[in-house]
Scaffold this motif. Structure first.
Motif, PDB file in Angstrom:
ATOM      1  N   GLU A   1       0.830  -1.211   0.000  1.00 49.19           N
ATOM      2  CA  GLU A   1       0.000   0.000   0.000  1.00 49.19           C
ATOM      3  C   GLU A   1       0.860   1.255   0.000  1.00 49.19           C
ATOM      4  OE1 GLU A   1      -2.739   2.103   3.398  1.00 49.19           O
ATOM      5  OE2 GLU A   1      -3.111  -0.025   3.014  1.00 49.19           O
ATOM      6  N   ASP A   2       1.922   1.241   0.798  1.00 55.44           N
ATOM      7  CA  ASP A   2       2.815   2.402   0.868  1.00 55.44           C
ATOM      8  C   ASP A   2       3.553   2.625  -0.446  1.00 55.44           C
ATOM      9  OD1 ASP A   2       2.180   2.994   3.519  1.00 55.44           O
ATOM     10  OD2 ASP A   2       3.677   1.605   4.295  1.00 55.44           O
ATOM     11  N   VAL A   3       3.943   1.539  -1.102  1.00 56.33           N
ATOM     12  CA  VAL A   3       4.623   1.668  -2.392  1.00 56.33           C
ATOM     13  C   VAL A   3       3.658   2.206  -3.446  1.00 56.33           C
ATOM     14  CG1 VAL A   3       5.798   0.417  -4.246  1.00 56.33           C
ATOM     15  CG2 VAL A   3       6.373  -0.059  -1.865  1.00 56.33           C
ATOM     16  N   PHE A   4       2.400   1.801  -3.368  1.00 55.79           N
ATOM     17  CA  PHE A   4       1.396   2.403  -4.260  1.00 55.79           C
ATOM     18  C   PHE A   4       1.399   3.925  -4.116  1.00 55.79           C
ATOM     19  CE2 PHE A   4      -1.524  -1.582  -4.198  1.00 55.79           C
ATOM     20  CZ  PHE A   4      -0.864  -2.102  -5.302  1.00 55.79           C
ATOM     21  N   ASP A   5       1.437   4.390  -2.861  1.00 58.42           N
ATOM     22  CA  ASP A   5       1.432   5.837  -2.613  1.00 58.42           C
ATOM     23  C   ASP A   5       2.709   6.492  -3.142  1.00 58.42           C
ATOM     24  OD1 ASP A   5      -1.019   5.593  -1.380  1.00 58.42           O
ATOM     25  OD2 ASP A   5      -0.199   5.578   0.660  1.00 58.42           O
ATOM     26  N   ALA A   6       3.837   5.822  -2.956  1.00 60.02           N
ATOM     27  CA  ALA A   6       5.107   6.374  -3.445  1.00 60.02           C
ATOM     28  C   ALA A   6       5.103   6.467  -4.967  1.00 60.02           C
ATOM     29  CB  ALA A   6       6.276   5.515  -2.967  1.00 60.02           C
ATOM     30  N   ILE A   7       4.587   5.440  -5.628  1.00 62.75           N
ATOM     31  CA  ILE A   7       4.512   5.471  -7.098  1.00 62.75           C
ATOM     32  C   ILE A   7       3.588   6.587  -7.552  1.00 62.75           C
ATOM     33  CG2 ILE A   7       3.691   4.202  -9.124  1.00 62.75           C
ATOM     34  CD1 ILE A   7       4.721   1.636  -7.773  1.00 62.75           C
ATOM     35  N   GLU A   8       2.456   6.738  -6.893  1.00 67.58           N
ATOM     36  CA  GLU A   8       1.529   7.824  -7.235  1.00 67.58           C
ATOM     37  C   GLU A   8       2.220   9.178  -7.113  1.00 67.58           C
ATOM     38  OE1 GLU A   8      -1.325  10.399  -8.168  1.00 67.58           O
ATOM     39  OE2 GLU A   8      -1.455   8.242  -8.510  1.00 67.58           O
ATOM     40  N   ALA A   9       3.040   9.344  -6.091  1.00 66.71           N
ATOM     41  CA  ALA A   9       3.757  10.616  -5.912  1.00 66.71           C
ATOM     42  C   ALA A   9       4.740  10.862  -7.051  1.00 66.71           C
ATOM     43  CB  ALA A   9       4.485  10.618  -4.566  1.00 66.71           C
ATOM     44  N   THR A  10       5.415   9.804  -7.506  1.00 69.96           N
ATOM     45  CA  THR A  10       6.354   9.991  -8.630  1.00 69.96           C
ATOM     46  C   THR A  10       5.602  10.332  -9.912  1.00 69.96           C
ATOM     47  OG1 THR A  10       6.425   7.654  -9.330  1.00 69.96           O
ATOM     48  CG2 THR A  10       7.982   8.338  -7.620  1.00 69.96           C
ATOM     49  N   LEU A  11       4.451   9.730 -10.108  1.00 70.31           N
ATOM     50  CA  LEU A  11       3.661  10.024 -11.305  1.00 70.31           C
ATOM     51  C   LEU A  11       3.187  11.472 -11.305  1.00 70.31           C
ATOM     52  CD1 LEU A  11       1.558   6.727 -11.529  1.00 70.31           C
ATOM     53  CD2 LEU A  11       3.388   7.439 -13.072  1.00 70.31           C
ATOM     54  N   ALA A  12       2.765  11.945 -10.135  1.00 73.71           N
ATOM     55  CA  ALA A  12       2.324  13.337 -10.034  1.00 73.71           C
ATOM     56  C   ALA A  12       3.477  14.297 -10.325  1.00 73.71           C
ATOM     57  CB  ALA A  12       1.742  13.599  -8.641  1.00 73.71           C
ATOM     58  N   LEU A  13       4.667  13.981  -9.809  1.00 70.64           N
ATOM     59  CA  LEU A  13       5.836  14.831 -10.071  1.00 70.64           C
ATOM     60  C   LEU A  13       6.166  14.826 -11.558  1.00 70.64           C
ATOM     61  CD1 LEU A  13       8.265  16.547  -9.295  1.00 70.64           C
ATOM     62  CD2 LEU A  13       9.461  14.448  -8.597  1.00 70.64           C
ATOM     63  N   ARG A  14       6.116  13.670 -12.186  1.00 69.39           N
ATOM     64  CA  ARG A  14       6.428  13.589 -13.621  1.00 69.39           C
ATOM     65  C   ARG A  14       5.424  14.389 -14.449  1.00 69.39           C
ATOM     66  NH1 ARG A  14       6.707   7.321 -14.494  1.00 69.39           N
ATOM     67  NH2 ARG A  14       6.892   7.936 -16.703  1.00 69.39           N
ATOM     68  N   GLU A  15       4.175  14.340 -14.064  1.00 71.05           N
ATOM     69  CA  GLU A  15       3.156  15.115 -14.775  1.00 71.05           C
ATOM     70  C   GLU A  15       3.420  16.609 -14.654  1.00 71.05           C
ATOM     71  OE1 GLU A  15      -0.575  11.941 -14.447  1.00 71.05           O
ATOM     72  OE2 GLU A  15      -0.314  13.502 -12.932  1.00 71.05           O
ATOM     73  N   VAL A  16       3.801  17.050 -13.460  1.00 68.05           N
ATOM     74  CA  VAL A  16       4.127  18.465 -13.252  1.00 68.05           C
ATOM     75  C   VAL A  16       5.314  18.867 -14.114  1.00 68.05           C
ATOM     76  CG1 VAL A  16       5.111  20.087 -11.579  1.00 68.05           C
ATOM     77  CG2 VAL A  16       3.149  18.682 -10.941  1.00 68.05           C
ATOM     78  N   LEU A  17       6.341  18.038 -14.148  1.00 76.30           N
ATOM     79  CA  LEU A  17       7.532  18.343 -14.947  1.00 76.30           C
ATOM     80  C   LEU A  17       7.201  18.403 -16.441  1.00 76.30           C
ATOM     81  CD1 LEU A  17      10.104  16.119 -13.037  1.00 76.30           C
ATOM     82  CD2 LEU A  17      10.013  18.620 -13.043  1.00 76.30           C
ATOM     83  N   ALA A  18       6.323  17.509 -16.897  1.00 77.36           N
ATOM     84  CA  ALA A  18       5.918  17.537 -18.301  1.00 77.36           C
ATOM     85  C   ALA A  18       5.134  18.813 -18.617  1.00 77.36           C
ATOM     86  CB  ALA A  18       5.077  16.306 -18.620  1.00 77.36           C
ATOM     87  N   GLU A  19       4.296  19.227 -17.690  1.00 78.11           N
ATOM     88  CA  GLU A  19       3.526  20.465 -17.891  1.00 78.11           C
ATOM     89  C   GLU A  19       4.453  21.676 -17.957  1.00 78.11           C
ATOM     90  OE1 GLU A  19       0.825  20.450 -14.644  1.00 78.11           O
ATOM     91  OE2 GLU A  19      -0.398  18.795 -15.436  1.00 78.11           O
TER      92      GLU A  19
END
Length: 496
Positions: free
Chosen positions: A130-148
């Motif tokens: 469950e915690d790794v799910f949250d960590a992966i979600e955080a990396t995806l959000a950061l990548r989306e911000v960087l792409a924007e």
């Protein structure tokens, strides 16, 4: 024996009794107990207990009525929460005690065909997943911000550095996408760790299996695990997945540390203005704006690296199968996943809300003759050996700096000295002006992965596809676990 000797002997005996009384009871039990720290895996243990009891009933190891009573007690215990548990050596013992208090001796049947060894190993994997799910979600959000940011600043010129010295002009987009690429690999490492983490140890018992005819695949299914650990000893003894996960998180933290350092330096030079939510003022100097949150993000890498070392040292040289040392292993993992996930979220928020000072960036983009490589490339493309071109530009840069003169004049002099021909024989004035101009210099570097706007747009297309694919993989994994939880509760309801 003299009287004095006898007296001394009696005193020694009395002192020994005092010492035994002093060290008996509480202190050792408190030292062994992990009940308070186990609050983190309370919900996981309830889930594991439910899955195990359902499986025992389905395999006719425990009758349905007893299973129903145990499952009803677990529901009450879950509602009351971890703080309501009786004293125990750990959460597993405390929950079992609470079940027995409600059901009577038959409550102890919930522990049939398992050990605390496989139980705790399962709970750790269940919660850490469950915690790794949250960590992966955080990396995806950061990548989306960087792409924007990259999309919005594909043509925003900025200075690029090596050794913190002006090197070549680049763009904010190129900088942002460089970190997106790194965080994408961090995401991949977390997915890799998750793949090996997502396996059930339950049913391995102490380390050598059980004579009861149980269905390990069924408990894995009820808990949403994708597989079962095939060797019972490995299932309870191994914690390599904890080390792998912590290592992946530490690598992510290292990426974030460099990212935070860049933004701190950029803020210092006036290239970027951080939002007030991610900065603070000095307690005594009201004009200052400090990048406090990013400094803490930068520091998390040290904590994560220390956790890797601490966990590695704890696990090093442990004999098979279970050892109590493992109780000291998990705190390293919990601390790391919490800190790194939060740091990822903060980093994303800080850069998403920051304002880029385009005028300041453009003004600094050509500092330190950072277009020099572009001029050397221009000469090389005109037929001058690159090493010779490099020497010409280096001499011109030095001469212009020493004499405070025109770089064009210095280039002309250096070219004539090395080539015995005028610079115009190789490069026309318009092409030279373009190479010296930071924006045109950037636009010329349109090879794959380069900073030219067209190259950046190609990168953005690939980045978008990568993020979308990782989002789908993440959503699928989460859906499996959530669906398993729903099915588990549906099955439990047939017994309660």
């Amino acid at each position: 024996m003299t009287g004095d000797e006898a007296t001394n002997g009696e005193l020694d005996a009395d002192e020994s009794v005092v010492r035994r009384d002093r060290f008996s009871g509480g202190p050792a039990r408190d030292f062994l107990s992990s009940l308070a720290a186990d609050a983190r895996i309370f919900a996981a243990d309830i889930a594991v207990d439910r899955a195990h009891v359902v499986m025992l009933a389905e395999c006719d190891v425990v009758d349905d009525a007893t299973a129903g009573a145990i499952l009803a007690a677990l529901e009450e215990i879950e509602t009351a929460g971890h703080d309501a548990l009786p004293d125990g050596e750990d959460v597993h013992e405390a929950i079992e005690t609470a079940v027995v208090d409600r059901v009577g001796p038959d409550g102890g049947r919930m522990h049939t065909a398992r050990s605390r060894n496989d139980e705790v190993a399962t709970c750790i994997r269940y919660r850490l997943r469950e915690d790794v799910f949250d960590a992966i979600e955080a990396t995806l959000a950061l990548r989306e911000v960087l792409a924007e940011i990259a999309e919005a600043h594909a043509e925003t010129i900025m200075p690029g550095y090596t050794h913190l010295q002006p090197a070549q002009p680049t763009t904010v987009a190129q900088w942002a996408l460089s970190y997106e690429s790194t965080v994408a690999r961090d995401t991949a490492r977390l997915f890799d760790a998750l793949g090996r983490l997502d396996a059930s140890p339950l049913g391995a018992a102490a380390f050598a299996g059980t004579p009861f005819e149980i269905d390990r695949e069924r408990t894995a299914e009820l808990l949403g695990f994708s597989s079962v650990l095939s060797n019972a000893t490995d299932a309870v003894a191994s914690r390599d997945v904890l080390l792998e996960t912590t290592g992946a998180l530490s690598t992510l933290a290292t990426t974030l540390s460099g990212f935070a350092e860049d933004l701190i330096v950029f803020a210092n030079r006036g290239f970027v203005d951080l939002d007030d939510d991610y900065a603070s003022t000095s307690s005594i100097m009201p004009q200052k704006k400090n990048p406090d949150t990013l400094e803490l993000v930068r520091a998390v890498a040290g904590d994560a690296a220390a956790s890797v070392q601490g966990l590695t040292t704890t696990l090093k040289g442990l004999p098979r199968a279970y050892n109590r040392d493992l109780q000291r292993a998990t705190p390293h993992v919990w601390a790391t996943v919490d800190a790194v996930t939060q740091a990822t979220e903060v980093a994303a928020g800080a850069v998403a809300t920051a304002d880029w000072n385009e005028d300041s960036l453009a003004g600094a983009a050509g500092e330190g003759f950072s277009t020099a490589t572009g001029v050397a490339d221009l000469l090389a493309m005109a037929g001058v050996p690159f090493r010779t071109a490099h020497e010409i530009v280096a001499e011109a840069a030095t001469a212009a700096e020493v004499d405070d003169g025109s770089i064009r004049e210095a280039l002309a002099d250096a070219a004539e000295a090395h080539l015995e021909e005028s610079l115009e024989e190789f490069v026309d004035a318009e092409a030279l002006d373009a190479a010296l101009d930071p924006a045109s210099n950037v636009a010329s570097r349109d090879s794959a992965g380069g900073p030219a706007p067209d190259a950046v747009r190609d990168q953005l297309a690939a980045v978008g596809s990568s993020i979308e694919a990782d989002r789908e993989t993440h959503a699928d994994r989460v859906c499996v676990v959530e669906s398993a939880a729903e099915r588990r509760l549906e099955v439990v309801s047939t017994y309660v």
